[in-house]
Design a protein around this motif. Structure first.
Motif, PDB file in Angstrom:
ATOM      1  N   ASP A  69      -1.342   9.639  -4.710  1.00  0.00           N
ATOM      2  CA  ASP A  69      -1.556   9.471  -3.266  1.00  0.00           C
ATOM      3  C   ASP A  69      -0.599   8.462  -2.639  1.00  0.00           C
ATOM      4  OD1 ASP A  69      -2.489   7.046  -4.186  1.00  0.00           O
ATOM      5  OD2 ASP A  69      -4.510   7.247  -3.350  1.00  0.00           O
ATOM      6  N   GLY A  70       0.339   7.916  -3.450  1.00  0.00           N
ATOM      7  CA  GLY A  70       1.333   6.986  -2.935  1.00  0.00           C
ATOM      8  C   GLY A  70       0.956   5.534  -3.048  1.00  0.00           C
ATOM      9  N   ASP A  86       0.847  -1.188   0.000  1.00  0.00           N
ATOM     10  CA  ASP A  86       0.000   0.000   0.000  1.00  0.00           C
ATOM     11  C   ASP A  86       0.881   1.236   0.000  1.00  0.00           C
ATOM     12  OD1 ASP A  86       0.927   0.299   2.625  1.00  0.00           O
ATOM     13  OD2 ASP A  86      -0.863  -0.586   3.511  1.00  0.00           O
ATOM     14  N   ALA A  87       0.292   2.383   0.251  1.00  0.00           N
ATOM     15  CA  ALA A  87       1.037   3.652   0.185  1.00  0.00           C
ATOM     16  C   ALA A  87       2.164   3.710   1.204  1.00  0.00           C
ATOM     17  CB  ALA A  87       0.077   4.823   0.375  1.00  0.00           C
ATOM     18  N   ARG A  88       2.059   2.932   2.270  1.00  0.00           N
ATOM     19  CA  ARG A  88       3.083   2.966   3.324  1.00  0.00           C
ATOM     20  C   ARG A  88       4.254   2.024   3.057  1.00  0.00           C
ATOM     21  NH1 ARG A  88      -1.161   1.398   7.809  1.00  0.00           N
ATOM     22  NH2 ARG A  88      -1.685   0.083   5.999  1.00  0.00           N
ATOM     23  N   THR A  89       4.130   1.168   2.058  1.00  0.00           N
ATOM     24  CA  THR A  89       5.191   0.200   1.767  1.00  0.00           C
ATOM     25  C   THR A  89       6.398   0.905   1.157  1.00  0.00           C
ATOM     26  OG1 THR A  89       3.488  -1.465   1.289  1.00  0.00           O
ATOM     27  CG2 THR A  89       5.757  -1.943   0.591  1.00  0.00           C
ATOM     28  N   PRO A  90       7.579   0.802   1.769  1.00  0.00           N
ATOM     29  CA  PRO A  90       8.752   1.475   1.188  1.00  0.00           C
ATOM     30  C   PRO A  90       9.266   0.732  -0.039  1.00  0.00           C
ATOM     31  CG  PRO A  90       9.396   0.198   3.102  1.00  0.00           C
ATOM     32  CD  PRO A  90       7.895   0.099   3.028  1.00  0.00           C
ATOM     33  N   GLY A  96      14.844  -1.781  -6.194  1.00  0.00           N
ATOM     34  CA  GLY A  96      13.694  -1.666  -7.086  1.00  0.00           C
ATOM     35  C   GLY A  96      12.816  -0.484  -6.745  1.00  0.00           C
ATOM     36  N   ARG A  97      11.672  -0.421  -7.442  1.00  0.00           N
ATOM     37  CA  ARG A  97      10.776   0.732  -7.272  1.00  0.00           C
ATOM     38  C   ARG A  97       9.334   0.288  -7.472  1.00  0.00           C
ATOM     39  NH1 ARG A  97      12.776   3.594 -11.041  1.00  0.00           N
ATOM     40  NH2 ARG A  97      11.195   3.387 -12.649  1.00  0.00           N
ATOM     41  N   ILE A  98       8.464   0.741  -6.574  1.00  0.00           N
ATOM     42  CA  ILE A  98       7.028   0.554  -6.712  1.00  0.00           C
ATOM     43  C   ILE A  98       6.476   1.790  -7.409  1.00  0.00           C
ATOM     44  CG2 ILE A  98       4.846   0.249  -5.490  1.00  0.00           C
ATOM     45  CD1 ILE A  98       6.494  -0.894  -3.130  1.00  0.00           C
ATOM     46  N   GLU A  99       5.909   1.615  -8.595  1.00  0.00           N
ATOM     47  CA  GLU A  99       5.280   2.767  -9.247  1.00  0.00           C
ATOM     48  C   GLU A  99       4.008   3.121  -8.474  1.00  0.00           C
ATOM     49  OE1 GLU A  99       6.762   4.399 -11.445  1.00  0.00           O
ATOM     50  OE2 GLU A  99       8.211   3.024 -12.343  1.00  0.00           O
TER      51      GLU A  99
END
Length: 549
Positions: A180-181, A164-168, A173-176
């Motif tokens: 709102d994150g 979710d938005a709180r996951t670093p 790698g990168r979470i697109e």
């Protein structure tokens, strides 16, 4: 004169024959006894034809040494052929149809898995979970992209992984994300493992089936040997070594395979003892696990290839991103030096100019510490190479391992790469001609299933710098980096045989060499360069045994 006391088992005659030998580059007849070539020449070779000799009339078609792919992932490719395979499609509409049909046909599948989609089918190269939710709302979906550096997942997969938005973002790698994150459904590089680790395990039987499926395809394309660029557990790929060993033991592995053992970049030199044990256990039959694969960076299309300077952003301004060096450069020098001292070949994934320089620096450190050994390190991909590093390949004895199909104008290059590299770095891409002129040894491969494993398609692009199916009028991509047909063919035969330490008995057609041979449907040297890609393989032999045709 050939020894005529014993008839040959196989004679291919009526040439032409491209031997790959500088002393006699052309012949018209080749004789084989058992696994090996016993005569190369002209009419005199026909004296070896006996009552039980199989005679292949080349009828003017070209006979060449077997192709060798210096960088491929056959087990993964074979597995994907049996999953939701998107590699034959190019548009979002086609992807929707394929995914829907696959999900309908596999209603009992816990997950929908597969891959092969192209980034250029989506704005900015970024598909979303919402697009998959509309197709498969009831099961998690995990689809890797064509270059295998990212995964497209649906909302259920994100939910199961707890993203979710709180996951670093992970370090590799990168979470697109949406504004709102929250995750969009596209996971880059190491972030893909956040979902991929939940996938149902692939069984040994499935890996064996994938390997045999892949081998059949590769033999049909004239490939008689390859280097598997990843033996190990990485990015949700299960180690294929057990499949290779099973097929080596029961004789169904007909290709010659060098396995590149995966270097776990989260660990250090303590893993070398394990690699030594895996080399010993994984070398039997036609499998030799004598190489270590180090992935130094990502890919340019998602901004993870390691560059010496920052990428440009969508507005053409300098960004704050220069890509990722997965292994710190000083650590890389230490690791490569120790691996080289143990006699391992090192196979680098080095795509950006910083990664290329870091890999070459590591080879230089190993040479300085250990002397010039016969480990034959090679750097694969080489998309962006700084001109100052071109001459270092020859000087250090590092082979340039090319994936020629990528060196052409196509949407992923024109829309997702060139605008973010800028003009100068664009001109440094895939410098085949410069490397050849510098005296570097060239090998070639496909990175299949990232791109087609067909060597003739790759040769076409190396010579023309235009895709085999490109529309008329497509501009040549950096025409000064074109190489000749002879040099491109050599890279796929003798060059890759050199990388695979098989050059003492394969890669050319010569007396005493293994009869790894390919009959083409024409002589591409006799036609215009723009028709090379239309050439097809008619027959493939490994050790004198027909494996295709």
């Amino acid at each position: 004169m050939p020894d005529t006391t014993t008839a040959a088992d196989l004679v291919l005659t009526g040439g032409p024959v491209h031997t790959g030998s500088p002393a006699r580059s052309r012949a018209t007849s080749v004789a084989v006894r058992g696994e090996r070539v016993v005569a190369v020449g002209h009419d005199e070779v026909r004296e070896l034809i006996g009552p039980r000799t199989e005679v292949v009339d080349l009828a003017g078609k070209l006979l060449v040494p077997g192709f060798q792919d210096a960088h491929a992932h056959p087990v993964g490719g074979g597995l994907e052929m049996g999953q939701c395979d998107l590699s034959g499609a190019t548009t979002l509409r086609e992807y929707r149809e394929t995914i829907t049909a696959y999900a309908r046909a596999h209603g009992d599948a816990e997950w929908i898995t597969g891959g092969g989609w192209a980034m250029e089918a989506f704005p900015g190269g970024l598909p979303t979970a919402a697009e998959l939710d509309a197709l498969v709302p009831d099961r998690p979906v995990y689809l890797v992209n064509r270059d295998h550096h990212g995964a497209w997942v649906n909302s259920l997969a994100l939910e199961l992984a707890g993203l979710d938005a709180r996951t670093p973002d992970p370090s590799d790698g990168r979470i697109e994300r949406h504004p709102d994150g929250s995750p969009t459904g596209m996971l880059q590089e190491g972030a893909a493992s956040l979902v991929g680790r939940l996938l149902p395990p692939v069984t040994r039987e499935e890996r064996v089936a994938g390997l045999l499926r892949a081998q059949e395809l590769l033999h049909s394309l004239g490939i008689t040997a390859w280097q598997d660029a990843l033996l190990g557990d990485h990015a949700n790929l299960t180690d294929p070594t057990d499949a290779y060993l099973a097929c080596a033991d029961d004789g169904t592995l007909t290709a010659r395979v060098v396995g590149a053992l995966w270097w776990d970049r989260a660990r250090g030199t303590e893993q070398i003892e394990e690699l030594l044990a895996r080399r010993a256990a994984g070398t039997r039959g036609r499998l030799r696990s004598t190489t270590v694969k180090i992935m130094q960076d990502g890919v340019a299309e998602n901004g993870t290839a390691a560059l010496l300077g920052p990428y440009l952003d969508g507005c053409g301004c300098v960004s704050d991103n220069s890509g990722i060096s997965f292994v710190p450069p000083e650590d890389l020098k230490k690791y490569v030096t120790e691996l080289d001292a143990h006699g391992f070949q090192v196979h680098f994934h080095a795509l950006g100019d910083r990664a290329v320089r870091e890999a070459l620096d590591a080879v230089e450190a190993a040479r300085r510490a250990n002397g010039r050994t016969d480990t034959r390190p090679h750097l694969a991909h080489l998309q962006v190479v700084h001109p100052d590093d071109i001459g270092r390949f020859r000087a250090l004895g590092a082979t340039a391992n090319l994936q020629p199909l990528w060196a052409a104008h196509e949407p992923q290059m024109d829309e997702l790469t060139i605008p973010f590299l800028g003009a100068e770095r664009t001109s440094w891409q895939y410098p085949f001609g410069a490397l050849l002129r510098s005296g570097a040894t060239l090998a070639a491969g496909s990175d299949w299933p990232v791109s087609s494993p067909d060597p003739l398609q790759g040769i076409h692009v190396a010579v023309n710098r235009v895709g085999p199916d490109a529309p008329a009028g497509t501009p040549v991509f950096l025409p000064g980096e074109r190489i000749g047909l002879l040099d491109a063919l050599t890279a796929y035969t003798a060059g890759s045989a050199y990388v695979n330490h098989l050059d003492h008995e394969t890669g050319t057609i010569a007396d005493g060499f293994l009869a790894d041979l390919v009959v083409l449907d024409r002589d591409p040297f006799a036609g215009p360069p723009e028709e090379i890609g239309a050439t097809r393989v008619e027959q493939t032999f490994v050790g004198g045994r027909r494996v295709f045709g």
